[in-house]
Design an enzyme around this catalytic site. Sequence first.
Site, PDB file in Angstrom:
ATOM      1  N   LYS A  54       6.157  -4.357  -3.811  1.00 22.97           N
ATOM      2  CA  LYS A  54       7.552  -4.312  -3.656  1.00 22.97           C
ATOM      3  C   LYS A  54       7.713  -4.340  -2.103  1.00 22.97           C
ATOM      4  O   LYS A  54       8.832  -4.962  -1.656  1.00 22.97           O
ATOM      5  CB  LYS A  54       8.010  -3.105  -4.206  1.00 22.97           C
ATOM      6  CG  LYS A  54       9.528  -2.887  -4.254  1.00 22.97           C
ATOM      7  CD  LYS A  54      10.189  -3.235  -5.464  1.00 22.97           C
ATOM      8  CE  LYS A  54      11.652  -3.111  -5.285  1.00 22.97           C
ATOM      9  NZ  LYS A  54      12.068  -4.474  -5.841  1.00 22.97           N
ATOM     10  N   CYS A 101       0.698  -1.066   0.079  1.00 20.19           N
ATOM     11  CA  CYS A 101      -0.054  -0.084  -0.076  1.00 20.19           C
ATOM     12  C   CYS A 101       0.873   1.299   0.042  1.00 20.19           C
ATOM     13  O   CYS A 101       2.091   1.260   0.654  1.00 20.19           O
ATOM     14  CB  CYS A 101      -1.108  -0.036   1.259  1.00 20.19           C
ATOM     15  SG  CYS A 101      -2.189  -1.321   1.241  1.00 20.19           S
TER      16      CYS A 101
HETATM   17  C1  F6R Z   1      11.667 -11.103  -4.862  1.00 21.48           C
HETATM   18  C2  F6R Z   1      11.626  -9.848  -4.127  1.00 21.48           C
HETATM   19  C3  F6R Z   1      11.186 -10.083  -2.542  1.00 21.48           C
HETATM   20  C4  F6R Z   1      12.134  -9.496  -1.624  1.00 21.48           C
HETATM   21  C5  F6R Z   1      11.628  -9.567  -0.106  1.00 21.48           C
HETATM   22  C6  F6R Z   1      12.246  -8.797   0.820  1.00 21.48           C
HETATM   23  O1  F6R Z   1      12.069 -10.724  -6.092  1.00 21.48           O
HETATM   24  O2  F6R Z   1      11.746  -9.124  -4.484  1.00 21.48           O
HETATM   25  O3  F6R Z   1      11.353 -11.483  -2.229  1.00 21.48           O
HETATM   26  O4  F6R Z   1      13.410  -9.892  -1.816  1.00 21.48           O
HETATM   27  O5  F6R Z   1      10.370  -9.154  -0.086  1.00 21.48           O
HETATM   28  O6  F6R Z   1      12.333  -7.408   0.476  1.00 21.48           O
HETATM   29  P1  F6R Z   1      13.515  -6.322   0.902  1.00 21.48           P
HETATM   30  O7  F6R Z   1      14.885  -6.777   0.368  1.00 21.48           O
HETATM   31  O8  F6R Z   1      12.922  -4.945   0.656  1.00 21.48           O
HETATM   32  O9  F6R Z   1      13.680  -6.697   2.334  1.00 21.48           O
END
Ligand code: F6R
Length: 584
Positions: free
Chosen positions: A579, A2
């Site tokens: 993301k 969100c």
């Molecule tokens: C896969 C992906 C997710 C992130 C995970 C952790 O391509 O992007 O598996 O790696 O959600 O996110 P961060 O690195 O932001 O803690």
Amino acid sequence: MCGIYACIGDIAANDKVLSGLKRIEYRGYDSWGIASCDQEIAIEKHVGKISLVKELQLIPRTIAIGHTRWATHGGVTQANAHPHLASNGAFALVQNGVLENYQELKKTATKNGYQFKTQTDTEVIVALLEQENAQAIKLKSFASTMQQMVGRNTILLLEKSGGIWAYRQGSPLIIGKNQRGTFFFSSDLASLSHDADMYYVLENQEIAHLEGKKLTIYQIENLSVKTTLFQKLDQEALAVDKGNFPHFMLKEIYEQTESLIKVLSESHNLFKKIAKKIDLASNIYLVGAGSASYAALHTTIELRKYKQHVFHVPAYDYADFENNWNKQDLAIVLSQSGETADTIEAVEKMQAKGVFIVSVVNMPSSTLMKNADLTYPLNVGAEIGVASTKALTAHILFGMALSDYLLHRNFKFQASVAAFCDQLKKWLSNPQVMKQIRQTAQTLSTKKDLYILGRGSNFPSALEFALKIKEVSYIHAEGFSAGELKHGVIALIEKNTPVICLVDEQNRQDMLSSAHEVKARGAQVVGIATDSEEVFDIHIKLPSKDFSNLGSIIIAQLLTYEIALLKNLDPDKPRNLAKSVTVK
Ligand code: F6R
């Protein structure tokens, strides 16, 4: 998960929020909405991606708040989209988070006569606020409502009088300001760089109240006023655009020729500090979620070359390790966003036990960057494609470089990285290689299942390879250690089952044996290797014989990107994902 964006004080506030939401759409894209006000609050809500909105005539308004949703409670419907309006129209509210005690609070609100119109947990916050603040929001009752909420919840509220209230607990909220005195609120810093020159990151348990041009920050605990210092926003460094690429994912894949060098830009200064801590620590824990967890596994394997007690902790499974932690320990925490709820919770638990935290984070001013005892910034620039590419390879490289530094106490490793990046550049511009990748994507795009085998440092790469294929091209893929093959996995192999073998120099013989074993059972063998081998049905040449673990992952990124295009999918925004996973 969100995204929140708001603009206060610009005649085109509605349009600013519309374009701000497009910049943070990666945080959730099942529906969106904007509330604007001019004595009365008007709401515009839609199901679907805001990026698909091309022409929308919005009434010019000077105050607007908006939201792009990743559904947690309640299906993807227009009614469940944010903002949610109070039943008397006095205010509209958006939320980023999950109200964990919503059922209990909902029961009380229903008993008190509130009639719910949606299935969201957000409307429960609206109901609570409405019951306490008939016409206008009052600081004390706003604070006491916020204190009733359990979980990580950040909210933004627009009153019909034009007042803005915000509260942060968990998910990020950044306040921006420009020289004309216009204020902005956003879930991320990069999105603000289009509109604001200065920023302030709201801390957990802080309330922001904006009345006209007067911004006051209160600490919820005792409602004391905090003096806020706005910092200068580095607009250039945070600029987000696709350049000449059709998708952010492709742009970010190509950027790896430079990001892999950038990630080591702070190593001279910081590796010495981290090495000191590692030498003093009893146990080292490598923590991350999803792709970052695979990078943590990779780093665990690397650091074991130097130190015995090194453990991989998938952030969501921290409880399995909790009893072992103590203040002699060190954790290295990997995160692109610095806002992943699972990772933050693991860090909070470790900090409570006195573990020293080193965070390796890409997003400036993020929670994990601020809350760590020592931070190593990845410095690879904003990563917008929802599936991690350049941040993941940067994390892996960080681990390899740190291990090399620990073993040799010099920085010679950087020269080999520069050489790899040169080879990668040439490889990416080789039409033959790109043709082979597209042809392989064509072959794999029709498959239902595929398997990826790797050994040693290519085992985490096999896991990452499978994750990329699953999330971007929606094909069932599983990564295994090639050693697992004969212990069960081989039962899955039948005629034409695609098996991708990641062949590095060190494990070449073993990997080729595995390739033969699956081929003998009918598998279609895709070899990712420096040289072609007779057992391969398809060969994709690695960019270089060094760093084959990174080369394999870059091939996975390109393959899955091409498969997504063939299947008419949006590689930047895979379904059901967001993301920054700010909810548990
Ligand atoms: C896969 C992906 C997710 C992130 C995970 C952790 O391509 O992007 O598996 O790696 O959600 O996110 P961060 O690195 O932001 O803690």
